[in-house]
Design a protein around this motif. Structure first.
Motif, PDB file in Angstrom:
ATOM      1  N   GLU A   1      22.250  64.760  72.417  1.00 53.86           N
ATOM      2  CA  GLU A   1      23.574  64.892  71.451  1.00 53.86           C
ATOM      3  C   GLU A   1      25.018  65.385  72.570  1.00 53.86           C
ATOM      4  OE1 GLU A   1      20.022  64.440  70.251  1.00 53.86           O
ATOM      5  OE2 GLU A   1      20.214  66.234  70.683  1.00 53.86           O
TER       6      GLU A   1
ATOM      7  N   TYR B   1      20.630  69.213  67.703  1.00 50.85           N
ATOM      8  CA  TYR B   1      21.576  69.026  68.128  1.00 50.85           C
ATOM      9  C   TYR B   1      21.665  69.253  69.600  1.00 50.85           C
ATOM     10  CZ  TYR B   1      26.735  67.900  69.469  1.00 50.85           C
ATOM     11  OH  TYR B   1      27.657  67.459  70.097  1.00 50.85           O
TER      12      TYR B   1
ATOM     13  N   ALA C   1      30.377  67.417  65.734  1.00 49.77           N
ATOM     14  CA  ALA C   1      28.840  67.806  65.562  1.00 49.77           C
ATOM     15  C   ALA C   1      28.207  68.080  64.009  1.00 49.77           C
ATOM     16  CB  ALA C   1      28.171  68.886  66.224  1.00 49.77           C
TER      17      ALA C   1
ATOM     18  N   SER D   1      21.803  59.459  67.351  1.00 46.16           N
ATOM     19  CA  SER D   1      22.621  59.699  68.498  1.00 46.16           C
ATOM     20  C   SER D   1      22.227  58.902  69.286  1.00 46.16           C
ATOM     21  CB  SER D   1      22.097  61.368  69.518  1.00 46.16           C
ATOM     22  OG  SER D   1      21.108  61.223  69.608  1.00 46.16           O
TER      23      SER D   1
ATOM     24  N   LEU E   1      27.368  63.677  64.834  1.00 52.24           N
ATOM     25  CA  LEU E   1      26.240  63.100  65.061  1.00 52.24           C
ATOM     26  C   LEU E   1      25.272  64.752  64.971  1.00 52.24           C
ATOM     27  CD1 LEU E   1      26.831  61.378  67.093  1.00 52.24           C
ATOM     28  CD2 LEU E   1      27.354  63.226  69.401  1.00 52.24           C
ATOM     29  N   SER E   2      24.459  63.496  65.039  1.00 56.75           N
ATOM     30  CA  SER E   2      23.272  65.109  65.727  1.00 56.75           C
ATOM     31  C   SER E   2      21.969  64.028  65.876  1.00 56.75           C
ATOM     32  CB  SER E   2      22.523  65.648  63.959  1.00 56.75           C
ATOM     33  OG  SER E   2      21.809  64.238  63.469  1.00 56.75           O
ATOM     34  N   SER E   3      20.488  64.262  66.366  1.00 53.20           N
ATOM     35  CA  SER E   3      19.751  63.639  66.564  1.00 53.20           C
ATOM     36  C   SER E   3      19.260  62.475  65.685  1.00 53.20           C
ATOM     37  CB  SER E   3      17.869  64.437  66.705  1.00 53.20           C
ATOM     38  OG  SER E   3      17.657  65.375  65.571  1.00 53.20           O
TER      39      SER E   3
ATOM     40  N   ALA F   1      25.540  61.845  74.129  1.00 56.05           N
ATOM     41  CA  ALA F   1      25.861  60.942  72.967  1.00 56.05           C
ATOM     42  C   ALA F   1      27.305  61.327  72.697  1.00 56.05           C
ATOM     43  CB  ALA F   1      25.173  60.935  71.587  1.00 56.05           C
ATOM     44  N   ASN F   2      28.122  62.291  72.246  1.00 50.83           N
ATOM     45  CA  ASN F   2      29.746  62.681  71.924  1.00 50.83           C
ATOM     46  C   ASN F   2      30.196  62.134  73.411  1.00 50.83           C
ATOM     47  OD1 ASN F   2      31.467  63.976  71.205  1.00 50.83           O
ATOM     48  ND2 ASN F   2      30.453  65.484  70.072  1.00 50.83           N
TER      49      ASN F   2
ATOM     50  N   VAL G   1      25.221  54.287  67.889  1.00 48.22           N
ATOM     51  CA  VAL G   1      26.675  54.840  68.768  1.00 48.22           C
ATOM     52  C   VAL G   1      27.545  53.277  68.585  1.00 48.22           C
ATOM     53  CG1 VAL G   1      27.818  55.645  70.271  1.00 48.22           C
ATOM     54  CG2 VAL G   1      26.671  56.652  69.918  1.00 48.22           C
TER      55      VAL G   1
END
Length: 253
Positions: free
Chosen positions: A118, A114, A98, A74, A69-71, A121-122, A79
């Motif tokens: 993020e 991040y 990440a 995200s 996951l990153s910009s 989003a995580n 997702v």
């Protein structure tokens, strides 16, 4: 043996190893849409990769699909699309991590980041994967301690609290994974009402201040049980047969 592969090429050798139970594989599409896959990977292989994931998953549960996951990936739409592709292709295991350089604040050679979006989003992604029955590995290694706590706090606020929905949170299993789950959730401010284990009797009936409980202490309709051991399928079946309704699979590392 664990094999990491792009999934771009389908391998009969890997398939045979999966069928025989001697291989597990990790594939990182890192995207739920074709556009984002190309943006990250630089290749037009999105459909092929997901097709190969689906083919492997037909014959084995030892297929782990990873999302770094990153910009770049995200957004909620991305997702949701990823979770949808996992369900469509019968994925059982998801690993969410990440992008480590961004998560450590290294920005001298990368153009993605991040940050706040993020974190959210995580948390959202882990919650959605758990909600749809995926065995979810939230991989935190490589992050700074500050970012790790921030991600877990966001997950507790936006994920666990929504899934619990006024019930209580319990952990199944007090092996190494269960202990890790209890310690990390507590460090992030989570409230764990107890843990249950069919085979292990904890010293003084507690671990890190969390009491060991019996099945009868857990409300079958309201309370939430997080399964931590590797053999989650056996435990999930036991809990389902007993009538527990809110069962989720989570591994923190």
């Amino acid at each position: 043996m664990t094999i990491s592969t792009s999934g771009i090429l389908f391998s009969e050798y890997i398939l045979q190893g999966l069928k025989q139970g001697v291989y597990s594989i990790h594939i990182s599409p890192d995207a739920g849409t074709e556009e984002t896959y190309y943006k990250i990977k630089g290749q037009r292989a999105y459909k092929r990769v997901w097709k190969n994931i689906g083919e492997y998953c037909k014959f084995s549960d030892s297929v782990f699909v990873r999302y770094i996951l990153s910009s770049m990936n995200s957004s909620k739409e991305e997702v949701d699309a990823f979770v949808n592709m996992c369900m469509k292709n019968h994925v059982k295991n998801v690993v969410i991590s990440a992008e480590h350089e961004a998560a450590r604040g290294i920005n001298d050679r990368i153009y993605w980041s991040y940050g706040e979006d993020e974190y959210k989003a995580n948390a959202y992604m882990v919650k959605e994967c758990m909600k749809y029955g995926l065995a979810t590995h939230m991989y935190l290694a490589g992050m700074s301690e500050k970012n790790e706590k921030r991600v877990l706090k966001q997950f507790l606020d936006d994920g666990i609290n929504e899934l619990v929905d006024n019930g209580k949170l319990f952990i199944f299993g007090i092996g190494e994974r269960g202990k890790q789950l209890i310690k990390q959730l507590k460090t992030a401010g989570g409230t764990i009402s107890g843990f249950i284990d069919n085979y292990v009797k904890a010293e003084n009936n507690e671990y890190c201040g969390v009491p060991q409980v019996e099945y009868s202490d857990i409300d079958k309709e309201r309370d939430m049980i997080l399964i931590s051991p590797v053999n989650y399928k056996e435990i999930e079946k036991i809990l389902n047969d007993l009538g527990y309704q809110n069962i989720y699979k989570l591994y923190l590392d």
